[in-house]
Scaffold this motif. Structure first.
Motif, PDB file in Angstrom:
ATOM      1  N   ASP A 253     -14.436  30.221 -40.167  1.00 18.36           N
ATOM      2  CA  ASP A 253     -13.770  29.381 -40.638  1.00 18.36           C
ATOM      3  C   ASP A 253     -13.863  28.903 -42.031  1.00 18.36           C
ATOM      4  O   ASP A 253     -12.702  28.478 -42.760  1.00 18.36           O
ATOM      5  CB  ASP A 253     -13.776  27.854 -39.647  1.00 18.36           C
ATOM      6  CG  ASP A 253     -13.355  28.233 -38.328  1.00 18.36           C
ATOM      7  OD1 ASP A 253     -12.366  29.195 -38.007  1.00 18.36           O
ATOM      8  OD2 ASP A 253     -13.803  27.425 -37.337  1.00 18.36           O
ATOM      9  N   ALA A 254     -15.030  28.796 -42.429  1.00 15.29           N
ATOM     10  CA  ALA A 254     -15.235  28.328 -43.874  1.00 15.29           C
ATOM     11  C   ALA A 254     -14.694  29.427 -44.627  1.00 15.29           C
ATOM     12  O   ALA A 254     -14.105  29.039 -45.733  1.00 15.29           O
ATOM     13  CB  ALA A 254     -16.889  28.324 -44.018  1.00 15.29           C
ATOM     14  N   ALA A 256     -12.046  31.251 -44.132  1.00 15.20           N
ATOM     15  CA  ALA A 256     -10.689  31.142 -44.246  1.00 15.20           C
ATOM     16  C   ALA A 256     -10.009  30.122 -45.133  1.00 15.20           C
ATOM     17  O   ALA A 256      -9.387  30.210 -45.981  1.00 15.20           O
ATOM     18  CB  ALA A 256     -10.091  30.558 -42.825  1.00 15.20           C
ATOM     19  N   LEU A 257     -11.027  28.947 -45.180  1.00 12.67           N
ATOM     20  CA  LEU A 257     -10.564  28.055 -46.032  1.00 12.67           C
ATOM     21  C   LEU A 257     -10.633  28.358 -47.583  1.00 12.67           C
ATOM     22  O   LEU A 257      -9.526  28.312 -48.581  1.00 12.67           O
ATOM     23  CB  LEU A 257     -11.493  26.854 -45.941  1.00 12.67           C
ATOM     24  CG  LEU A 257     -11.224  25.949 -44.556  1.00 12.67           C
ATOM     25  CD1 LEU A 257     -12.239  24.743 -44.183  1.00 12.67           C
ATOM     26  CD2 LEU A 257      -9.671  25.359 -44.742  1.00 12.67           C
ATOM     27  N   ALA A 258     -11.875  29.231 -47.832  1.00 14.16           N
ATOM     28  CA  ALA A 258     -11.995  29.578 -49.126  1.00 14.16           C
ATOM     29  C   ALA A 258     -10.996  30.821 -49.364  1.00 14.16           C
ATOM     30  O   ALA A 258     -10.621  30.878 -50.687  1.00 14.16           O
ATOM     31  CB  ALA A 258     -13.283  30.425 -49.309  1.00 14.16           C
ATOM     32  N   SER A 259     -10.487  31.515 -48.577  1.00 13.21           N
ATOM     33  CA  SER A 259      -9.484  32.279 -48.745  1.00 13.21           C
ATOM     34  C   SER A 259      -8.147  31.879 -49.095  1.00 13.21           C
ATOM     35  O   SER A 259      -7.400  32.382 -50.077  1.00 13.21           O
ATOM     36  CB  SER A 259      -9.103  33.066 -47.332  1.00 13.21           C
ATOM     37  OG  SER A 259     -10.294  34.061 -47.139  1.00 13.21           O
ATOM     38  N   LYS A 260      -7.539  30.434 -48.669  1.00  9.71           N
ATOM     39  CA  LYS A 260      -6.449  30.070 -49.064  1.00  9.71           C
ATOM     40  C   LYS A 260      -6.604  29.412 -50.538  1.00  9.71           C
ATOM     41  O   LYS A 260      -5.590  29.626 -51.214  1.00  9.71           O
ATOM     42  CB  LYS A 260      -6.299  28.714 -48.170  1.00  9.71           C
ATOM     43  CG  LYS A 260      -5.910  29.023 -46.836  1.00  9.71           C
ATOM     44  CD  LYS A 260      -5.755  27.830 -45.942  1.00  9.71           C
ATOM     45  CE  LYS A 260      -5.105  28.381 -44.471  1.00  9.71           C
ATOM     46  NZ  LYS A 260      -4.811  27.252 -43.878  1.00  9.71           N
ATOM     47  N   GLU A 261      -7.904  28.951 -50.877  1.00  9.64           N
ATOM     48  CA  GLU A 261      -7.812  28.532 -52.140  1.00  9.64           C
ATOM     49  C   GLU A 261      -7.770  29.683 -53.221  1.00  9.64           C
ATOM     50  O   GLU A 261      -7.136  29.555 -54.289  1.00  9.64           O
ATOM     51  CB  GLU A 261      -9.382  27.740 -52.402  1.00  9.64           C
ATOM     52  CG  GLU A 261      -9.402  27.176 -53.696  1.00  9.64           C
ATOM     53  CD  GLU A 261     -10.685  26.122 -53.755  1.00  9.64           C
ATOM     54  OE1 GLU A 261     -11.150  25.699 -54.888  1.00  9.64           O
ATOM     55  OE2 GLU A 261     -11.188  25.803 -52.767  1.00  9.64           O
TER      56      GLU A 261
END
Length: 674
Positions: A253-254, A256-261
């Motif tokens: 999950d962490a 995935a958030l980094a991927s969006k940024e």
């Protein structure tokens, strides 16, 4: 349920060897090149989950490789006989040729009880006998079609003529003709068998191998990543576990958030490049559309390429890279992580394996002695704390500290002293010794000795048993002077005191290692009630030495001991050496000290003023004694030095030109022989 024994045939050094496997931990010991690693490798070749592990020609025992060449020649001769019309002789020779084609076999016996879940091994249970609680799995590497192998082998030799290299041809074609098969075999009737698929056999027995030659180094920069890569494997093994999977999900999950940024930043970074693509009319190439750069970050990939193991510095302010850690600590972390990873992978396997064996090769590499003892002491408890299933551990080692901690029951000794390897079970040795007179006392002594001393006789090429400190200190110099060949061999020197050499008799005979016992005549006066020590030339003197009386040469009177022939002083691979005259009819000693004094009387007389123990000589024989006086009174001088034997040895070390007493010289010369 556990594996109780394994029998290996025709694999490298193991021509025909059988080993009993302990239900928890088995310790495999022996000299270098005694076949220990071969046992590990044959399990790996048959049961490794990796497809990269393959058999090669050199896996056959060397004598069996030669049999392939003999088989080829016989097969060719058989064809010639049949072509000439002698079908009967040709068929007989053909059969002999086919029998020569070798096969490697690993036969594994598994014992179970009524409480065990038999579903995982149901395919291997072939008998209905309710009293039988064992199964056998036989893995075989053999030629699928021996006749075709020999025919093609012979044809290749015919075409190449004198230029034919049979060894190279066999190496190149090996895996075309030899394949591994697995069968369940009834333990009560060898003719009852069932073929098993390789996957079925490996689902019964799961194995993992932790080898000694891990690629650890002392690279000072952040380049050494052995542990980091091992943690990656552990991450993959844990990703399917329900409990630890929650932690893995949070990591994903962490990411995935980094991927969006990262996606937004990638759009800005690569926009000029994408505009350039439109210049070339990319959007006109239907159905193509302009590409987009996105971040797809996976946990295992992050560990693989972007994660490092670091250690806090002394003040915890500046982290240090993996390469700065000591080799021993890294080795221990690596081993424990591999063990835990194996347990995790087995627990997540579907179906779960019936049996699990963990092979650990030389875990003592880079570990100091205390860490070695801690490892072997705690390995069973550690595994039990991580799983409720039985994981058997097989450890190969050269560590005398691990041997001392393990006790006899778990030790399997690989004996390579004969023309073939034999595997000796020290649990059997333990049981046999208990049955003998004073056996329990002998066993208790040996077990305590193993706990208190380095027990390196299990790894030695030769063994020397000595009595005291003086012999131990001077022995290296004596070997250099009269038996230099022993300096190139691994000789285990064991100090056993005055009366304990005979306690080692059963163990030495069991190990079958060439052994020299350097002991003392220990003359006593039989006319005295307490049999006090006496001059060895005393009329009627006898020995108090149990080794000489009860073992070799099994004589008690000093006159009989002096008259004993050389052959009476040896039995099989053990020889005793005790004091004898330096020259015919000359004086002889009772102990090492007076024997040394007799052998070196001239040297001692010439150098008396330089000796730290000069006063002991002078108080016994007066000032400035000559060589003859020192030789005559050697016994009295030695008695005055009874409490100064270490000082005497140091004095002897500093002398120039001294010689080795005859009895030790003869014994060491015998030990140098094959």
């Amino acid at each position: 349920m556990h594996v109780t024994r394994a029998k290996v045939t025709n694999f490298r050094a193991l021509r025909d060897a059988e080993i009993q496997i302990d239900g928890s931990t088995t310790l495999i010991v022996g000299r270098n090149n005694s076949g220990k690693t071969s046992l590990v490798n044959v399990f790996e070749k048959f049961f490794s989950p990796s497809d990269d592990v393959k058999f090669v020609l050199e896996d056959f025992t060397t004598s069996r490789i030669a049999d392939l060449e003999h088989a080829r020649r016989q097969f060719t001769d058989a064809a010639q006989l049949e072509a000439a019309g002698d079908n009967e002789a040709g068929e007989a020779l053909r059969s002999k040729a086919l029998e020569l084609v070798p096969a490697i076999r690993l036969a594994i016996t598994i014992e179970y009880d009524e409480k065990d879940n038999l579903a995982p091994i149901s395919s291997a249970i072939l008998d209905l006998d309710e009293t039988c609680h064992s199964v056998r799995i036989v893995a075989t590497l053999a030629a699928g079609d021996p006749g075709k192998l020999l025919a093609d082998f012979g044809e290749a030799a015919r075409r190449a003529g004198s230029q034919f290299d049979s060894y190279k041809w066999l190496r190149r074609k090996f895996n075309e003709y030899f394949t591994a098969t697995y069968r369940a075999v009834s333990p009560v009737d060898d003719s009852v068998t069932r073929e098993l698929k390789p996957s079925a056999a490996r689902s019964i027995l799961a194995v993992r191998f932790i080898y000694a030659q891990n690629k650890f180094d002392d690279t000072p920069a952040d380049k050494a990543r052995t542990l980091s890569k091992t943690f990656e494997a552990y991450y993959r093994a844990s990703s399917t576990d329900d409990k630890r999977g929650q932690n893995v999900d949070r990591i994903e999950d962490a990411l995935a958030l980094a991927s969006k940024e990262l996606d937004a930043n990638y759009d800005e970074l690569f926009e000029p490049f994408l505009d350039d693509l439109s210049t070339f009319g990319l959007e006109l190439m239907s159905p193509l559309h302009p590409p987009r750069i996105v971040a797809l970050i996976e946990g295992a990939a992050v560990l693989r390429g972007s994660t490092r193991i670091q250690y806090p510095s002394g003040d915890s302010q500046y982290p240090l890279p993996e390469g700065h850690n000591g080799l021993g600590y890294s080795k221990l972390i690596f081993t424990i992580l591999q063990i835990r990873g194996f347990i995790e992978s087995c627990s997540q396997a579907s179906p779960q394996p019936a049996l699990q064996i963990l092979f650990i090769e030389e875990p003592e590499a880079h570990l100091h002695p205390q860490m070695q003892e801690t490892f072997i002491k705690n390995i069973e408890e550690y595994i039990k704390s991580k799983t409720d299933r039985n994981v058997q551990v097989v450890i190969t080692t050269h560590s005398s500290h691990m041997v001392a901690r393990s006790g006899f029951a778990k030790i399997r000794y690989f004996d390579s002293t004969e023309h073939h390897i034999s595997i000796k079970d020290l649990s059997t040795f333990q049981a046999d010794v208990k049955k003998t007179k004073d056996g329990r006392e002998t066993l208790r002594f040996l077990e305590q000795y193993m706990e208190l001393h380095r027990c390196d006789m299990f790894f030695a090429d030769k063994i020397i048993l000595i009595e005291g400190t003086a012999e131990r200190l001077l022995l290296p110099k004596m070997i250099a002077r009269c038996a230099a060949r022993l300096q190139r061999q691994y000789v285990s020197v064991i100090e056993v005191g005055d009366a304990y050499a005979i306690r080692f008799r059963s163990l030495l005979e069991f190990l079958n290692v060439k052994t020299l016992i350097i002991t003392d005549l220990d003359s006593v006066d039989p006319s005295q009630k307490k049999r006090i020590s006496c001059h060895p030339a005393t009329p009627g003197a006898c020995t108090s030495n149990s080794t000489l009386k009860k073992w070799l040469p099994a004589k008690e009177a000093v006159t009989d001991l002096l008259a004993a022939a050389t052959k009476d002083k040896a039995s099989k691979k053990v020889r005793v050496a005790y004091q004898v005259p330096e020259h015919p009819a000359g004086p002889f000693g009772r102990s090492f000290e007076d024997a040394f004094i007799i052998a070196n009387a001239p040297v001692l007389a010439d150098n008396l003023s330089s000796l730290a123990l000069k006063g002991h000589f002078e108080r016994t024989v007066g000032e400035d004694p000559g060589a003859a006086v020192i030789e005559t009174h050697a016994y009295e001088i030695a008695e005055s030095l009874r409490d100064h034997k270490t000082d005497f040895a140091f004095d002897a070390m500093l002398l120039d030109g001294w010689k080795v007493p005859r009895y030790i010289d003869e014994g060491l010369q015998w030990l140098t022989l094959p």
